[in-house]
Design a protein around this motif. Structure first.
Motif, PDB file in Angstrom:
ATOM      1  N   ALA A  52      72.925 -56.925  58.693  1.00  0.00           N
ATOM      2  CA  ALA A  52      73.240 -58.354  58.596  1.00  0.00           C
ATOM      3  C   ALA A  52      71.963 -59.176  58.726  1.00  0.00           C
ATOM      4  O   ALA A  52      70.956 -58.693  59.254  1.00  0.00           O
ATOM      5  N   CYS A 112      69.936 -61.605  65.903  1.00  0.00           N
ATOM      6  CA  CYS A 112      70.986 -61.215  64.960  1.00  0.00           C
ATOM      7  C   CYS A 112      72.044 -62.311  64.914  1.00  0.00           C
ATOM      8  O   CYS A 112      72.561 -62.722  65.965  1.00  0.00           O
ATOM      9  N   THR A 114      66.790 -58.235  57.678  1.00  0.00           N
ATOM     10  CA  THR A 114      68.104 -57.660  57.959  1.00  0.00           C
ATOM     11  C   THR A 114      68.007 -56.718  59.145  1.00  0.00           C
ATOM     12  O   THR A 114      67.098 -55.898  59.222  1.00  0.00           O
ATOM     13  N   ARG A 155      79.562 -49.788  57.102  1.00  0.00           N
ATOM     14  CA  ARG A 155      78.602 -50.887  57.321  1.00  0.00           C
ATOM     15  C   ARG A 155      78.991 -51.702  58.541  1.00  0.00           C
ATOM     16  O   ARG A 155      78.136 -52.092  59.339  1.00  0.00           O
ATOM     17  N   GLU A 156      80.270 -51.968  58.687  1.00  0.00           N
ATOM     18  CA  GLU A 156      80.708 -52.781  59.823  1.00  0.00           C
ATOM     19  C   GLU A 156      80.517 -52.046  61.142  1.00  0.00           C
ATOM     20  O   GLU A 156      80.185 -52.654  62.159  1.00  0.00           O
ATOM     21  N   GLU A 176      76.089 -61.430  51.586  1.00  0.00           N
ATOM     22  CA  GLU A 176      74.714 -61.319  52.067  1.00  0.00           C
ATOM     23  C   GLU A 176      73.815 -62.449  51.569  1.00  0.00           C
ATOM     24  O   GLU A 176      73.015 -62.995  52.329  1.00  0.00           O
ATOM     25  N   ASN A 184      70.693 -54.169  61.401  1.00  0.00           N
ATOM     26  CA  ASN A 184      72.045 -53.611  61.480  1.00  0.00           C
ATOM     27  C   ASN A 184      72.936 -54.109  60.347  1.00  0.00           C
ATOM     28  O   ASN A 184      74.126 -54.368  60.525  1.00  0.00           O
ATOM     29  N   GLU A 240      75.712 -63.835  63.578  1.00  0.00           N
ATOM     30  CA  GLU A 240      77.046 -63.533  63.059  1.00  0.00           C
ATOM     31  C   GLU A 240      77.518 -64.768  62.309  1.00  0.00           C
ATOM     32  O   GLU A 240      77.735 -65.830  62.907  1.00  0.00           O
ATOM     33  N   SER A 274      77.195 -52.768  62.562  1.00  0.00           N
ATOM     34  CA  SER A 274      76.774 -54.167  62.684  1.00  0.00           C
ATOM     35  C   SER A 274      76.556 -54.505  64.149  1.00  0.00           C
ATOM     36  O   SER A 274      77.185 -53.935  65.046  1.00  0.00           O
TER      37      SER A 274
END
Length: 314
Positions: free
Chosen positions: A258, A274, A254, A105-106, A173, A256, A276, A109
């Motif tokens: 995130a 997006c 959502t 998953r990371e 999330e 990527n 962070e 991202s």
């Protein structure tokens, strides 16, 4: 030699994995599709009956095509107008690839894809193949024509570079989505102080317009500067409506893997922001508004039901 139906089926079965690898390597869905198509052309001209492990052969061909692309891409990006950001992929896009582990998953991202731009092509390839697709160092060495020990060293170096850029703990999330909604409420209220409180002191905002849409050539840095920019960004104006072709509907979704803010005009995605988000606050906004990098997002958006927009902007 013409391919049999079975030969074509074998490639088709590998295509989703190949596209997911290529996207992580290149940061571009359109370039990933081209690389996979070039891999198929080589598959067509190969003596496939003599290929013992098709998956390994296809991965090797694809990876080396991507490495060549990365080398030329670096030269092209030196003349790119403004900041360069990866092409975002919305939830459900098959090109996102496997998401069973935290590492997988990371690796896809938006934050990590941006960090991967700092790596050498070999570092990027080793990191992606190992971290996202669990290839052994021996397998990666065969793909890249390196020694196994060299691959191990490259991987540890690449992983350290990525870890150094991701030193903060992200929130889960549900909490992240709540923070995004609170951010939008603060941004649309015009109250800069509220925004500043939600950001880390070293927060940044980066925009990629590709010379097609106005975007600042340098990132906004620091909580106050970023908050002022966001306040202005979400302030309605006729100029913004003219720029995007109408009033934009804003959704929290959502991208990527995130939380992200998506702006849509008449079914066309005109921007993907997006975020962070860490336990310390919002660290970064990465805003993709280059229309050339939003075609796939628009197609994906049309395929899903997103309910009512959070609000209408501009």
């Amino acid at each position: 030699m013409a391919l049999t139906v079975n030969d074509v089926d074998r490639f088709t079965a590998s295509r989703p994995r190949l596209e997911a690898i290529a996207y992580r390597l290149l940061g571009s869905a359109s370039e990933a599709e081209d690389a996979v198509q070039d891999t198929f052309l080589r598959w067509q001209t190969a003596d496939v009956d003599r290929i013992e492990v098709p998956e390994a052969w296809l991965t090797k061909v694809l990876t080396n095509l991507c490495l060549n692309q990365l080398t030329s891409a670096r030269a092209r990006r030196e003349t790119y107008v403004g900041e360069w950001l990866p092409e975002p992929l919305l939830a459900g896009d098959p090109m996102l690839g496997p998401a069973d582990t935290a590492e997988q998953r990371e690796s896809v991202s938006y934050a990590v894809l941006t960090l991967l731009e700092r790596l050498t092509p070999n570092e990027r390839a080793v990191y992606v193949l190992r971290e996202a697709f669990a290839y052994t160092h021996r397998e990666i060495a065969e793909i890249l024509d390196l020694t196994e020990s060299a691959c191990q060293q490259i991987f540890h170096r690449a992983k350290k570079h990525v870890a150094d850029g991701r030193s903060r703990t992200e929130v889960d999330e549900a909490a992240a989505r709540r923070i995004v909604e609170e951010f939008l409420a603060a941004a649309t209220s015009g109250q800069t102080d509220l925004l500043v409180q939600m950001l880390t002191k070293d927060a940044v905002s980066i925009g990629d317009g590709g010379g097609k849409v106005p975007a600042r050539a340098k990132a906004f840095e620091g909580a106050v500067a970023v908050a002022k920019f966001m306040r202005g960004l979400f302030k309605p104006s006729q100029a913004k409506r003219s720029l995007v072709g109408g009033s934009a509907e804003v959704y929290v979704t959502t991208a990527n893997g995130a939380p992200a803010v998506v702006a849509v005009v008449d079914g066309r995605v005109v921007g993907v922001m997006c975020l962070e988000i860490t336990t310390e606050g919002i660290v970064a906004f990465r805003n993709q508004v280059n229309p050339d990098k939003l075609h796939r997002a628009t197609g994906r958006w049309a395929a899903d039901d997103h309910g009512e927009p959070l609000y209408t902007a501009f």
